[in-house]
Design a protein around this motif. Structure first.
Motif, PDB file in Angstrom:
ATOM      1  N   GLU A  36      42.476  27.405  35.062  1.00  0.00           N
ATOM      2  CA  GLU A  36      43.533  27.790  35.994  1.00  0.00           C
ATOM      3  C   GLU A  36      43.058  27.899  37.436  1.00  0.00           C
ATOM      4  O   GLU A  36      43.852  27.708  38.360  1.00  0.00           O
ATOM      5  CB  GLU A  36      44.151  29.122  35.559  1.00  0.00           C
ATOM      6  N   ILE A 119      47.095  30.446  44.394  1.00  0.00           N
ATOM      7  CA  ILE A 119      47.270  31.735  43.724  1.00  0.00           C
ATOM      8  C   ILE A 119      47.115  32.849  44.755  1.00  0.00           C
ATOM      9  O   ILE A 119      46.173  32.832  45.552  1.00  0.00           O
ATOM     10  CB  ILE A 119      46.232  31.919  42.603  1.00  0.00           C
ATOM     11  N   GLN A 169      54.147  24.383  42.760  1.00  0.00           N
ATOM     12  CA  GLN A 169      52.959  24.968  42.140  1.00  0.00           C
ATOM     13  C   GLN A 169      52.581  26.245  42.869  1.00  0.00           C
ATOM     14  O   GLN A 169      52.497  26.277  44.089  1.00  0.00           O
ATOM     15  CB  GLN A 169      51.784  23.987  42.200  1.00  0.00           C
ATOM     16  N   HIS A 171      51.207  30.687  41.890  1.00  0.00           N
ATOM     17  CA  HIS A 171      51.297  31.877  41.041  1.00  0.00           C
ATOM     18  C   HIS A 171      51.004  33.099  41.895  1.00  0.00           C
ATOM     19  O   HIS A 171      50.036  33.119  42.661  1.00  0.00           O
ATOM     20  CB  HIS A 171      50.320  31.801  39.876  1.00  0.00           C
ATOM     21  N   SER A 210      61.564  30.376  40.366  1.00  0.00           N
ATOM     22  CA  SER A 210      61.056  29.875  39.088  1.00  0.00           C
ATOM     23  C   SER A 210      61.412  28.410  38.857  1.00  0.00           C
ATOM     24  O   SER A 210      60.648  27.667  38.230  1.00  0.00           O
ATOM     25  CB  SER A 210      61.588  30.729  37.934  1.00  0.00           C
ATOM     26  N   THR A 215      55.419  30.912  39.782  1.00  0.00           N
ATOM     27  CA  THR A 215      55.502  31.984  38.798  1.00  0.00           C
ATOM     28  C   THR A 215      54.941  33.290  39.362  1.00  0.00           C
ATOM     29  O   THR A 215      54.190  33.290  40.337  1.00  0.00           O
ATOM     30  CB  THR A 215      54.741  31.606  37.522  1.00  0.00           C
ATOM     31  N   THR A 216      55.316  34.380  38.727  1.00  0.00           N
ATOM     32  CA  THR A 216      54.856  35.700  39.176  1.00  0.00           C
ATOM     33  C   THR A 216      54.436  36.542  37.970  1.00  0.00           C
ATOM     34  O   THR A 216      54.959  36.380  36.874  1.00  0.00           O
ATOM     35  CB  THR A 216      55.954  36.460  39.941  1.00  0.00           C
ATOM     36  N   THR A 217      53.480  37.437  38.221  1.00  0.00           N
ATOM     37  CA  THR A 217      53.090  38.445  37.242  1.00  0.00           C
ATOM     38  C   THR A 217      53.004  39.788  37.949  1.00  0.00           C
ATOM     39  O   THR A 217      52.311  39.909  38.957  1.00  0.00           O
ATOM     40  CB  THR A 217      51.723  38.141  36.607  1.00  0.00           C
ATOM     41  N   ILE A 253      46.282  35.724  35.680  1.00  0.00           N
ATOM     42  CA  ILE A 253      46.169  34.371  36.228  1.00  0.00           C
ATOM     43  C   ILE A 253      46.042  33.343  35.111  1.00  0.00           C
ATOM     44  O   ILE A 253      46.636  32.255  35.177  1.00  0.00           O
ATOM     45  CB  ILE A 253      44.975  34.299  37.192  1.00  0.00           C
ATOM     46  N   LYS A 256      49.573  34.009  32.733  1.00  0.00           N
ATOM     47  CA  LYS A 256      50.829  34.007  33.487  1.00  0.00           C
ATOM     48  C   LYS A 256      51.985  34.738  32.785  1.00  0.00           C
ATOM     49  O   LYS A 256      53.120  34.238  32.763  1.00  0.00           O
ATOM     50  CB  LYS A 256      51.258  32.591  33.843  1.00  0.00           C
TER      51      LYS A 256
END
Length: 289
Positions: A36, A119, A169, A171, A210, A215-217, A253, A256
């Motif tokens: 990743e 990221i 792309q 995160h 999205s 993407t998110t965490t 990471i 995800k």
């Protein structure tokens, strides 16, 4: 009786056991993390100490090109030197997250110099524990927490998100707090409000981005024993070490997930939702000046 482990860490064994029971962590597989982050631009705010520093070192060790952000150039250069000594790549960008013009310059400078950010680990944070009767003449307590914990990250993402969405792309990992999920606690108004603000902002934005593969965490971090938490006496409260907390960042990471939270927090949150009035009265009865 608290015993000290033989490895010299100085951490009582009873606390280590309690931490593992209350806050089990996920250690990502090295191969998954490397796939990743290898060769990718990873921005870590609050990277000079604590969770940010430990996360940056692990991400660089996995092949990430780490961008280190914090206020102190000297501290960041020491972190970068340590990463370089271990064979990693790190770039230093001293930035005060309360200075919105500086934050925008940071974002635009990164895009100019690196082309993109893959990221973002939103780790920089400001914690204040102070009762309201001690805050009447301290409005700056609220402005500085809201700037670091909410407005600064928003400003940075407003600069970086167009590039992420165009490239389809990206995160975003947000270091939130499990307190966001719990009934509001006395003395934590400034901190809790600012962390909740960004948590809600990011979850709202996540629904919009999205479709563009961004993407998110959200990591609802429990207590972590760091220099930020040190001013409050949490010595008798079990919590994560910096190393354990940074494992959660790496797991976020690599895997995800939309969120990472202590296993027990959904039950407590459900209980507090069902008994909101009683929980509030309990807080009121428990609070003493």
């Amino acid at each position: 009786m608290n015993e000290t482990p033989a490895n010299g860490s100085g951490r009582p064994i009873i606390e280590r056991i309690a931490s593992r029971l209350l806050y089990p962590t996920s250690r990502p597989r090295e191969k998954s993390l490397r796939s990743e982050v290898s060769g990718r631009i990873v921005l870590v705010t609050g990277a000079s100490h604590g969770i940010g520093k430990a996360s940056a070192r692990k991400l660089a060790a996995a092949g990430g090109i780490v961008v280190l952000v914090a206020r102190s150039r000297e501290d960041l250069e020491q972190v970068a030197a340590g990463i370089a000594a271990e064979g990693g790549i790190a770039h230093v960008y001293p930035t005060d997250m309360t200075d919105m013009d500086a934050v925008e310059r940071l974002g635009r400078g990164l895009l100019d110099e690196h082309g993109h950010v893959d990221i973002l680990v939103n780790n920089a944070g400001k914690s204040i524990r102070r009762s309201i009767d001690e805050s009447y003449d301290r409005f700056h307590d609220f402005t500085r927490t809201i700037d670091v914990n909410y407005l600064g990250p928003v400003k940075l993402l407003l600069t970086l998100l167009p590039s992420m969405r165009e490239r389809r792309q990206g995160h975003i990992v947000n270091i939130s707090t499990w307190g966001v999920m719990m009934p509001p606690a006395p003395r934590w108004a400034a901190y809790g409000a600012s962390k909740t603000a960004f948590d809600v902002w990011l979850r709202s934005v996540a629904a919009e981005i999205s479709a563009d593969k961004v993407t998110t965490t959200s990591i609802y971090m429990p207590l972590v024993h760091t220099r930020m938490s040190a001013p409050t006496d949490f010595s008798r409260v079990p919590g994560l070490t910096v190393d354990e907390a940074s494992d959660l960042v790496c797991h976020a990471i690599a895997a995800k997930p939309r969120e990472i939270a202590p296993w027990w927090s959904p039950g407590v949150q459900a209980w507090s939702d069902l008994t909101r009035g009683r929980a509030q009265r309990f807080m009121e009865r428990s609070f003493r000046r």
